[in-house]
Design a protein around this motif. Sequence first.
Motif, PDB file in Angstrom:
ATOM      1  N   ILE A  82       0.864  -1.174   0.000  1.00  9.19           N
ATOM      2  CA  ILE A  82       0.000   0.000   0.000  1.00  9.19           C
ATOM      3  C   ILE A  82       0.903   1.228   0.000  1.00  9.19           C
ATOM      4  O   ILE A  82       1.760   1.372   0.874  1.00  9.19           O
ATOM      5  CB  ILE A  82      -0.926   0.031   1.223  1.00  9.19           C
ATOM      6  N   MET A  83       0.733   2.116  -0.981  1.00  5.46           N
ATOM      7  CA  MET A  83       1.602   3.284  -1.123  1.00  5.46           C
ATOM      8  C   MET A  83       0.764   4.543  -1.269  1.00  5.46           C
ATOM      9  O   MET A  83      -0.323   4.532  -1.846  1.00  5.46           O
ATOM     10  CB  MET A  83       2.494   3.143  -2.369  1.00  5.46           C
ATOM     11  N   MET A  84       1.294   5.664  -0.722  1.00  8.75           N
ATOM     12  CA  MET A  84       0.736   6.980  -0.990  1.00  8.75           C
ATOM     13  C   MET A  84       1.630   7.655  -2.006  1.00  8.75           C
ATOM     14  O   MET A  84       2.835   7.830  -1.789  1.00  8.75           O
ATOM     15  CB  MET A  84       0.658   7.829   0.282  1.00  8.75           C
ATOM     16  N   SER A  85       1.035   8.034  -3.141  1.00 10.04           N
ATOM     17  CA  SER A  85       1.766   8.662  -4.239  1.00 10.04           C
ATOM     18  C   SER A  85       1.003   9.905  -4.647  1.00 10.04           C
ATOM     19  O   SER A  85      -0.194   9.828  -4.974  1.00 10.04           O
ATOM     20  CB  SER A  85       1.912   7.701  -5.416  1.00 10.04           C
ATOM     21  N   GLY A  86       1.665  11.056  -4.615  1.00 11.05           N
ATOM     22  CA  GLY A  86       0.965  12.293  -4.904  1.00 11.05           C
ATOM     23  C   GLY A  86      -0.055  12.571  -3.814  1.00 11.05           C
ATOM     24  O   GLY A  86       0.274  12.683  -2.639  1.00 11.05           O
ATOM     25  N   CYS A  87      -1.330  12.641  -4.209  1.00 10.63           N
ATOM     26  CA  CYS A  87      -2.392  12.828  -3.220  1.00 10.63           C
ATOM     27  C   CYS A  87      -3.332  11.623  -3.189  1.00 10.63           C
ATOM     28  O   CYS A  87      -4.445  11.709  -2.665  1.00 10.63           O
ATOM     29  CB  CYS A  87      -3.180  14.096  -3.526  1.00 10.63           C
ATOM     30  N   GLY A  88      -2.892  10.488  -3.740  1.00  3.99           N
ATOM     31  CA  GLY A  88      -3.735   9.302  -3.792  1.00  3.99           C
ATOM     32  C   GLY A  88      -3.102   8.115  -3.108  1.00  3.99           C
ATOM     33  O   GLY A  88      -1.937   8.131  -2.722  1.00  3.99           O
ATOM     34  N   ILE A  89      -3.921   7.057  -2.939  1.00  9.10           N
ATOM     35  CA  ILE A  89      -3.492   5.808  -2.315  1.00  9.10           C
ATOM     36  C   ILE A  89      -3.538   4.717  -3.373  1.00  9.10           C
ATOM     37  O   ILE A  89      -4.543   4.540  -4.074  1.00  9.10           O
ATOM     38  CB  ILE A  89      -4.385   5.440  -1.121  1.00  9.10           C
ATOM     39  N   LEU A  90      -2.457   3.940  -3.499  1.00 11.58           N
ATOM     40  CA  LEU A  90      -2.363   2.826  -4.425  1.00 11.58           C
ATOM     41  C   LEU A  90      -2.190   1.548  -3.628  1.00 11.58           C
ATOM     42  O   LEU A  90      -1.346   1.478  -2.725  1.00 11.58           O
ATOM     43  CB  LEU A  90      -1.191   2.983  -5.396  1.00 11.58           C
ATOM     44  N   THR A  91      -2.999   0.569  -3.969  1.00  5.84           N
ATOM     45  CA  THR A  91      -2.899  -0.752  -3.349  1.00  5.84           C
ATOM     46  C   THR A  91      -2.515  -1.746  -4.430  1.00  5.84           C
ATOM     47  O   THR A  91      -3.224  -1.893  -5.429  1.00  5.84           O
ATOM     48  CB  THR A  91      -4.220  -1.159  -2.696  1.00  5.84           C
ATOM     49  N   ASN A  92      -1.361  -2.397  -4.228  1.00  8.43           N
ATOM     50  CA  ASN A  92      -0.849  -3.372  -5.194  1.00  8.43           C
ATOM     51  C   ASN A  92      -0.757  -2.770  -6.593  1.00  8.43           C
ATOM     52  O   ASN A  92      -1.085  -3.401  -7.599  1.00  8.43           O
ATOM     53  CB  ASN A  92      -1.710  -4.635  -5.217  1.00  8.43           C
ATOM     54  N   GLY A  93      -0.368  -1.512  -6.651  1.00  5.39           N
ATOM     55  CA  GLY A  93      -0.149  -0.849  -7.921  1.00  5.39           C
ATOM     56  C   GLY A  93      -1.365  -0.222  -8.544  1.00  5.39           C
ATOM     57  O   GLY A  93      -1.265   0.410  -9.593  1.00  5.39           O
ATOM     58  N   LYS A  94      -2.526  -0.363  -7.914  1.00  2.00           N
ATOM     59  CA  LYS A  94      -3.755   0.187  -8.472  1.00  2.00           C
ATOM     60  C   LYS A  94      -4.323   1.236  -7.522  1.00  2.00           C
ATOM     61  O   LYS A  94      -4.290   1.078  -6.312  1.00  2.00           O
ATOM     62  CB  LYS A  94      -4.787  -0.920  -8.688  1.00  2.00           C
ATOM     63  N   GLY A  95      -4.850   2.302  -8.116  1.00  2.00           N
ATOM     64  CA  GLY A  95      -5.389   3.382  -7.319  1.00  2.00           C
ATOM     65  C   GLY A  95      -6.669   2.995  -6.618  1.00  2.00           C
ATOM     66  O   GLY A  95      -7.611   2.505  -7.246  1.00  2.00           O
ATOM     67  N   THR A  96      -6.717   3.196  -5.328  1.00  2.00           N
ATOM     68  CA  THR A  96      -7.921   2.921  -4.543  1.00  2.00           C
ATOM     69  C   THR A  96      -8.566   4.202  -4.014  1.00  2.00           C
ATOM     70  O   THR A  96      -9.751   4.223  -3.737  1.00  2.00           O
ATOM     71  CB  THR A  96      -7.578   2.006  -3.357  1.00  2.00           C
ATOM     72  N   ARG A  97      -7.745   5.280  -3.867  1.00  2.00           N
ATOM     73  CA  ARG A  97      -8.299   6.577  -3.467  1.00  2.00           C
ATOM     74  C   ARG A  97      -7.552   7.658  -4.231  1.00  2.00           C
ATOM     75  O   ARG A  97      -6.331   7.781  -4.135  1.00  2.00           O
ATOM     76  CB  ARG A  97      -8.149   6.804  -1.948  1.00  2.00           C
TER      77      ARG A  97
END
Length: 1463
Positions: free
Chosen positions: A316-331
């Motif tokens: 789970i990563m925060m990139s920019g202003c969004g959240i990515l889970t397993n490489g896909k944007g979730t928020r």
Amino acid sequence: MAYFHFRCGDRVTLQNENCTAVRTNYESNFDHGVVITAEPIPNDVLFEIKIDKKANNWSGGVVIGVTEVQPSLFDFPHCATRLNHSAWLMSGYSLVKNGITIVENYGQNLDNLNQDERVGLIKTSEGDLIFLINGESQGVAFEGLPSVVYGVVDLYGNCVQVTIASPVQREHNNDDCMSGSSVLAIENDNLNVTLGADISELSLSSSNSLDIRMDMNVSLTLPEEIPRKLCFHERCGSLIKLSNEQRTAERRRPLDEFNNGVVMTHRPLRDAELFEIRIDRLVDKWSGSIEMGITTHNPATLVFPATMTNMRSGTIMMSGCGILTNGKGTRREYGDFNLDELSEGDRVGMMRKVNGNLHYFINGMDQGIAAQCVPQCVWGVIDLYGMTIKVSIVERDEREEQNLMTRRNTRDQQLQIPESKPPTDYYDRLTFHPNCGSHAQVVNNGRTAHRPNAADDFNNGVVLTTRPLKSEEMFEIRLDRVVTKWAGSIEIGVTTHSPTDLEFPFTMTNVRSGTWMMTGSGIMHNGITVQEQYGVNLDRLQVGDRVGVIRKNNGYLNFYVNGVDQGMASSNVPERVYGVIDLYGQAVEATIVDVYDYGSPDTMNSSVSNTTLYSDLRFHHVHGRNAMIINNGLTAWRPQPLAEFNGGIVFSSRPLREGEVFEITIDSMVDRWSGSIELGVTAVRPDEIDLPSTATDLGRDTWMLSGCSVIENGVTIKSSYPCDLDTLEVNARIGVMQTADRAIEFFKDGVSQGTACVVPQGNLYAVVDLYGQCAQVSIACASPVAATPAVSAVMESCQRSETSASLQAASVVQATSELDIHQFYECPSKAYVLSDERRIATRAKDVLQSVVYSATQLCQDEIFEVSLEGLQPHLAGTLCFGVTPTPPSPNTLSLPPDTAYITGNELIYKNQVQQIFAPSLQWLRVGDRVGIVRTPDSSLKTFVNGEELPVIFPRLPDVLYVVIDMRGSCSSVQVVSRRMTISSPIASIRLQDSLELMVDQETGVITTGIVIEPVINEEVEDPTEDHDLQPDKIHHSPIPELVKYEFHDNHGRNIEITNRSVARRVASYNQGVVLVQPALRYNQGVHVTIEQVDKNWSSSLMLGVVCGLPERLTLPGTLLSFKGSCCILAHDWISINGVKTRSNYAQRLQGLSIGDTVGVVLTEDGLQLVINNHPEEIVQWIPRPGLGAYAVFDLYGQCTQVKIQHEEDEEEKVVEVVDFEKADLEACEKERSSLTLPLTSCTSSNIPVMTNSATATNTSAGGVMVTSGNAVSFAKISITPLTPTKQPPCQYLLECCKFKKSLLLPDEYFTTDEPTCYCTNCYRTKSLDVEALKDESLIGWVKFPLKNLRNLSTDKWHTAYYPSKLGTIRCILDKGQLLTKEQMQYCNLIGQRHDDIQVVFSPSMQHCLQEPFKIEPGKEALGAFQVVVKPGAYSVARDSPEWSTKETGAISLQALLLQLRTI
């Protein structure tokens, strides 16, 4: 993690957080490359290094081993095999113990290792030492090692660079030593060790065997260790470099690569544990920035991707202003911040809550739930992507978070922050531009330029200034280094080309446009020689010489050599020109000098001499990104205190000495941030530190006081220290000191706050963090610059720190009459107490400063002098002494703003430094005197112990009061002067011969010890007859010889001499100086007639007297620029010994016309100007003894031709005497009356005496034949002094004594014995001591005996001689010991290498290599010490007549030797 200690060999440079060692200058040197680990080698842990670089020009290679000696006590030899105590080494294929080879063939040859190969060692828990090469064990090398050893590596021979590799705990399995296994397992911080072994046999050699039988199973469970602070895992992305104990990660090649920057925590995150990082560095090239998150993948097994967002599982990563889970944007939109918009210093953190929710924190603000149901076992992960190139793990700091949010709110609201106007003395100071020739390099903050490879190249060394020169601005450089390999040297000039536009040529003389250069002794314009013989040849300059250039308002270009104007070089020079130098040929390094530079004791431009010591503490040139060092290194500030709150770390310029207080004054603060200044110490050199944003993040060998918390390496060890730095206000003083027992104490306003901690290391640098509210500080010996508008802080001059003993200067002061005594102004004040009829002022206890005034105005020709009565050495700073037109006021707590005063070595007026002088008031001690006098021309002169300081006060009002500010160590002063009309010490203090004057207390008349004895010619007079003697009718009129004066061959460039009596200026308006020979005698003068004038110029003739050999004098462009012993008169100036003062004394020189006569007469009281046979008043001036005084004229401006007047027929002058009777002569009656005689009127024992009506002729008998009618008699006058007569002193001895006096050495070091002169005349005519008779090399020296302060019995000790720089004499006297060669180079006792312990001296002066110091044109001085050495405590060199010893206690100082010689 293992790393090298910062103490290392002389030629070693440490890099990569001290994990990499590099031997410098390996092309020409092969040794001095020893390094030692900072921490002991753990048992059963591999210590391994990798060879990064090799050089093939040497034999031999790397040496590795261990030693029992701690790094702080380690004595670094030139090669490791010379370690003769507690050292076990492998060199080549041999084993060396304590410097002795014990095994010739041990394993592979280390000398044959190639680049990238590895060599290491393991010390087992049994005390065995095993060496490994490329991971392969070489067998047991040594047994029975101590429990604590440190790793030693020697970068010897062909080994140039090594790096510590794999500094982690590894499995130890040595098949060559034993069979079986050793298994080490670490799980959940519990250490389980199981050893299992079969019977095995280990054979060490054919002659020595050791059988080890092991049949055991051991299960050892150790208690849980202290948890390790969260850090990054050693496995990381391919471009990542870890440092700071793996808590800092940095992406390599940030301008070439934007990914492969993934790092992970070294262990899984615990529940509710905050994992927070700080962005340390960004690069403005890529898009995207930092990414942060968690992953279930173990970093020990993970194959790191290019970017973490490529992971398709457990991430789970925060990139920019969004959240990515397993490489896909979730928020898409999460939180209030975009990670791509964060700035340097911002903080990003995350936490897995106990309920499984993941939260992110930006600058301490919770951004809410980012993900739910997060697995329990997760690692923190950071991706240094795009713009982000460096981050550090930090602990939570609420104060920092609040400041970060304040900064962001300011930016978001787009508040207008007023721009801070920088101090003029920082930005306006001339510096070199970094754009320079291909072989040149600019260092030292743009102040110094050098050719790094001067031995290989001689050109391409052109360097320009960063900005154009101002009109009348001096661009001056000092030559710091030269080589003798090439021809030619420094070239200097101006050019219209800017450093950004110029295509740098091989040499600046190749530029064909807009360039004026001085090269050699000529001038070149646009590559063409326009003057072949212009001035001093620059190719002959030596280290320490200065050369400068000025473009004047009228477009003229003038060059200066060592401050002497060489005249106009060119005209019509454009206004916008850059300064340029060419480091050509011999010139290797040059530094810009200006009015802000202090006369350093170690340089040739020192104001007085190299023995004048200074407080050398400054701020280091290494500092934080938001800090600036100004005011010649004495002030540090944050230029934008309202926009930035951190990044303001600064250091002291050198390590603090034991017991030395580093004290600073807070100059300005801002009420915007939380937190304030932080102060502490560090054992790491500033240039080896990768600076964080705040000093509390310094993680190695650093101790800080932040608020009231004491922090060691980022960890709080005490939270209730008595001093709270966050509560300090402007003008507060804080300091830090390490005591003799290694305790760290902090000081507030000079008062110790107690022990904060104990630091085992020495050589600590002071650390200051201009954090939060603190915007500017100054070292307590500085005068802070004016506060900027953004800061709006009112600053006064700050305290001065005292570090040593006082300067001493003996003076001869005539007795004063008992008249009114000066007093202090009395007013109600709690700051000081007056006593002894208002003559003594004492500062009250716990008061920082107290201002006292004189009770009356400062009158003309009246000296106001005080002596220091009380000092508190533990406090920094000293008194401020000056004058002010502001009348005394009861409510004055500080110096009035219009005060002109001296303090330290600065003259300050209206809170601005006007002049820097030497010596410094910081050396004053109890009993020293400081005075000020107002001269008839309304100028002010200051004196220390009767010696005038070279200070020129600005023009001030007529009504002035003396004002004194007792600061720092100065706690009490006493008035020692009296209200009386006397002239200044220059005019009134006169050294008297054996002829003494005394005041008759009864009659009030002055009497002398003169007795007039009649010598009667028996053929003419009856010797029994008496004659009456009338002393009041005796007059002294010496009969001068007729001397024919003529012009000397040494004259200005524009002068033409005819018949040696006519001088004519043939060009320009200056360079018209002419000397007249022979030297003047007292009461004789030289007169010239004006023959031609040119009304097209302004000003006119200047004249005076100069001292020195005419052929050796360097004549300036104008006579007022003469710097030696001189008295120069112009129509609006008077220059005494190079110090110019405005005066209308010679204003009649302005209106001279053809036919006017002008002359100078040298009298015993000074110099007298004579214009058209009308004498003016005498200017008080005494020529320098031992040097001839020559008349000098400057055909300046309107005056173009003069002719010397010759008196062909000079009438004999007779001496008028009184009538006397023979009976009176026989009775030798002497009537006391108002007889006044000049001091030098009785230089001979025979004075002519005759009657009013008589004529006199000299006789061979030394008397005077007196004719009165038919009577002829002889009268003989002899001197009967009040004190016994003495032989006339040696002029060379007097000159050396005067020079010693100018060194301002304390009298307490010298005995009361008279100095012994060994000049040629004295050596032949006097009975010299035994040493002198044995050693004729003492001829030319003067010996000043020293006290035996240690009361040693040295009767049977051996005599030797020690050459000394003039700059080290005071240091040697203060410490009572001689210096080593390395210490002599730096003129102090600090910075000594551990292998630099030999003191070298010689049994004879002729073998002592002297380093002369140029004291004036044509004259230099040398210094040495005569010492006695304990027999048997020194060794004698085989190849040279040198003695040396390591025992400083076996040497006793016996005498100081000085020599003056002409060059």
